[in-house]
Design a protein around this motif. Structure first.
Motif, PDB file in Angstrom:
ATOM      1  N   SER A 122       0.821  -1.215   0.000  1.00 10.82           N
ATOM      2  CA  SER A 122       0.000   0.000   0.000  1.00 10.82           C
ATOM      3  C   SER A 122       0.857   1.268   0.000  1.00 10.82           C
ATOM      4  O   SER A 122       0.338   2.359  -0.150  1.00 10.82           O
ATOM      5  CB  SER A 122      -0.981  -0.009   1.174  1.00 10.82           C
ATOM      6  OG  SER A 122      -0.268   0.081   2.382  1.00 10.82           O
ATOM      7  N   LEU A 123       2.175   1.118   0.159  1.00 10.80           N
ATOM      8  CA  LEU A 123       3.044   2.301   0.098  1.00 10.80           C
ATOM      9  C   LEU A 123       3.307   2.664  -1.368  1.00 10.80           C
ATOM     10  O   LEU A 123       3.579   1.791  -2.196  1.00 10.80           O
ATOM     11  CB  LEU A 123       4.386   2.026   0.791  1.00 10.80           C
ATOM     12  CG  LEU A 123       4.359   1.802   2.302  1.00 10.80           C
ATOM     13  CD1 LEU A 123       5.762   1.460   2.804  1.00 10.80           C
ATOM     14  CD2 LEU A 123       3.830   3.030   3.027  1.00 10.80           C
TER      15      LEU A 123
ATOM     16  N   ARG B 174      11.470   6.258   2.871  1.00 11.72           N
ATOM     17  CA  ARG B 174      11.838   5.416   4.016  1.00 11.72           C
ATOM     18  C   ARG B 174      13.201   4.745   3.851  1.00 11.72           C
ATOM     19  O   ARG B 174      13.639   3.987   4.712  1.00 11.72           O
ATOM     20  CB  ARG B 174      10.752   4.366   4.255  1.00 11.72           C
ATOM     21  CG  ARG B 174       9.468   5.062   4.655  1.00 11.72           C
ATOM     22  CD  ARG B 174       8.329   4.129   4.933  1.00 11.72           C
ATOM     23  NE  ARG B 174       7.116   4.943   5.111  1.00 11.72           N
ATOM     24  CZ  ARG B 174       6.047   4.553   5.758  1.00 11.72           C
ATOM     25  NH1 ARG B 174       6.025   3.356   6.315  1.00 11.72           N
ATOM     26  NH2 ARG B 174       5.006   5.343   5.860  1.00 11.72           N
TER      27      ARG B 174
HETATM   28  C1  LIG Z   1       1.401  -0.366   5.206  1.00 13.00           C
HETATM   29  O1  LIG Z   1       1.540   1.038   5.086  1.00 13.00           O
HETATM   30  C2  LIG Z   1       0.372   1.749   5.465  1.00 13.00           C
HETATM   31  C3  LIG Z   1       0.614   3.220   5.123  1.00 13.00           C
HETATM   32  O2  LIG Z   1       1.721   3.725   5.835  1.00 13.00           O
HETATM   33  C4  LIG Z   1       0.075   1.502   6.946  1.00 13.00           C
HETATM   34  O3  LIG Z   1      -1.091   2.179   7.310  1.00 13.00           O
HETATM   35  C5  LIG Z   1      -0.067   0.016   7.195  1.00 13.00           C
HETATM   36  O4  LIG Z   1      -0.183  -0.226   8.571  1.00 13.00           O
HETATM   37  C6  LIG Z   1       1.147  -0.736   6.653  1.00 13.00           C
HETATM   38  N1  LIG Z   1       0.914  -2.161   6.742  1.00 13.00           N
HETATM   39  C7  LIG Z   1       1.752  -2.972   7.341  1.00 13.00           C
HETATM   40  C8  LIG Z   1       1.411  -4.425   7.352  1.00 13.00           C
HETATM   41  O5  LIG Z   1       2.818  -2.585   7.872  1.00 13.00           O
END
Ligand SMILES: *[C@@H]1O[C@H](CO)[C@@H](O)[C@H](O)[C@H]1NC(C)=O
Ligand SMILES: *[C@@H]1O[C@H](CO)[C@@H](O)[C@H](O)[C@H]1NC(C)=O
Ligand SMILES: *[C@@H]1O[C@H](CO)[C@@H](O)[C@H](O)[C@H]1NC(C)=O
Length: 383
Positions: free
Chosen positions: A256-257, A265
């Protein structure tokens, strides 16, 4: 007075033993014809080598090095017979240009096929191959064709986590992530400066500048990588860069990034030097094959460096491996003597060699016990 002298002699002797035992490269294998650039060992000491196609069209790609230096193609059959001149079909199931091999914690052998020969992209040939070393058979092929790789794309090296394979892509510069269960492939950070060639770095090996066929500084985008033993952090660097880059595996595998978010990052990691290859032991120490000094350094997780060996025979120390019994195995690829790295001139001297050197702490423990014994002896008889 006497005690002091004895103590100094003991410490001197200790350093002498230490330096002498640690400083010695021992040749373990030679390849009379084909260039190798990687070595991998199983826990019980089977040794494998990877053979790229940078020094000529004919090669065997992957082999097991048997005792008495017998080089046996693996897995055999059609896998090892591709030749860009006269045998170019079925590229999905043959080694086109192997750039890296790796044994994982379960003693599987992983093979990276770059998918490119020189500057020629061979469609549908870029892949990661898993070989089961119980039966020496290919267990799974992870093709990256779904990425529709752009011209110039070249897989380079790999590290294996429980659920993912992470690969450097050194043609354009990027990171490729393969989900080992589903086979799904992603490519990230292909526009990020960390994966690019660090212009205007000019590296010298054996006193000569590393120049491509046209006399330009050789471009080496994203190449070396390491995964920390806890599988939480991926380190990567273009061969000629002077520092590691770090990214958390959680971010790297978080779909989702966006690319921009992921790029933000990326953190600058420890200082290093231009490296032909790197490997990590299971305590997270990295062994760096220093191109310019023809040396090997140990880098602790805190970034500090200590010299393992400096030796003129390490002519482009390449993708190394640490054995279960505490030796570092170093393949010497002589890349800097190939035309593509040497201003068009071939200065390779065959055979190609693999050396090893003791790196574990067993010897140091033994020496320390000797020192303690001497001190006890002194206390008893002298003091
Ligand atoms: C993935 O990134 C999103 C946006 O920063 C975040 O909200 C989400 O918790 C992340 N998912 C994981 C599994 O780290
Ligand atoms: C291709 O040429 C190589 C020599 O470069 C030779 O060893 C090999 O047998 C040839 N393969 C075929 C299929 O003709
Ligand atoms: C590929 O390399 C050859 C020489 O090895 C050169 O003539 C050609 O221009 C190169 N092509 C590209 C696209 O760089």
């Amino acid at each position: 007075m006497l005690e002091n002298l004895l103590l100094r002699t003991a410490i001197g002797l200790l350093i002498f033993i230490h330096v002498n035992a640690q400083n010695q490269l021992v040749e373990v294998a030679t390849s009379p014809e084909y260039q190798w650039n990687g070595v991998a060992l199983t826990k019980n000491g089977r040794m494998f080598a990877g053979f790229p196609r940078s020094a000529g069209d004919a090669t065997i790609s992957v082999a097991e090095i048997l005792p008495t230096n017998v080089i046996k193609a693996l897995p055999g059959g059609d896998w090892n017979t591709f030749n860009p001149i006269n045998s170019t079909e079925n590229v999905e199931n043959r080694f086109v240009n192997v750039n890296a091999i790796l044994t994982d914690v379960n003693d599987n052998l992983w093979v990276v096929d770059a998918g490119m020969i020189g500057n020629r992209t061979i469609r549908n040939s870029a892949k990661l191959i898993k070989i089961n070393l119980q039966n020496n058979m290919v267990e799974r092929i992870y093709s990256v064709s779904s990425l529709n790789p752009p011209e110039g794309f070249a897989l380079n090296d790999v590290r294996i986590a429980s659920q993912y394979a992470f690969l450097t892509e050194s043609g354009i510069g990027s990171i490729v992530i393969i989900n080992l269960q589903s086979g799904r492939v992603r490519r990230v950070l292909d526009k990020h400066p960390s994966t690019k060639f660090d212009a205007p770095t000019v590296v010298r090996v054996e006193g000569r500048k590393v120049l491509d066929e046209n006399g330009e500084p050789k471009k080496m985008p994203n190449n070396n990588l390491e995964l920390t033993p806890d599988e939480k952090t991926l380190l990567y660097k273009p061969s000629f860069s002077y520092n590691w880059w770090r990214i958390s595996v959680a971010d790297l595998t978080n779909e989702s990034l966006t690319e921009t978010q992921l790029g933000d990052r990326v953190i600058k990691g420890s200082e290093t030097m231009p490296t032909g290859g790197t490997t990590m032991d299971n305590e997270g120490n990295i062994y760096l094959m220093d191109l310019e000094r023809r040396a090997v350094w140990r880098q602790k997780p805190d970034g500090s460096l200590s010299l393992i060996v400096r030796d003129d025979r390490i002519i482009w120390g390449d993708a190394s491996d640490v054995s279960a019994d505490g030796f570092l195995y170093i393949p010497v690829s002589q890349n800097n003597r190939l035309p593509g790295f040497n201003n068009g001139v071939n200065q390779v001297e065959k055979p190609y060699r693999i050396y090893r050197i003791k790196i574990n702490s067993a010897l140091r423990t033994k020496s320390v016990s000797v020192l303690v014994l001497i001190l006890i002896f002194m206390k008893f008889f002298v003091g």
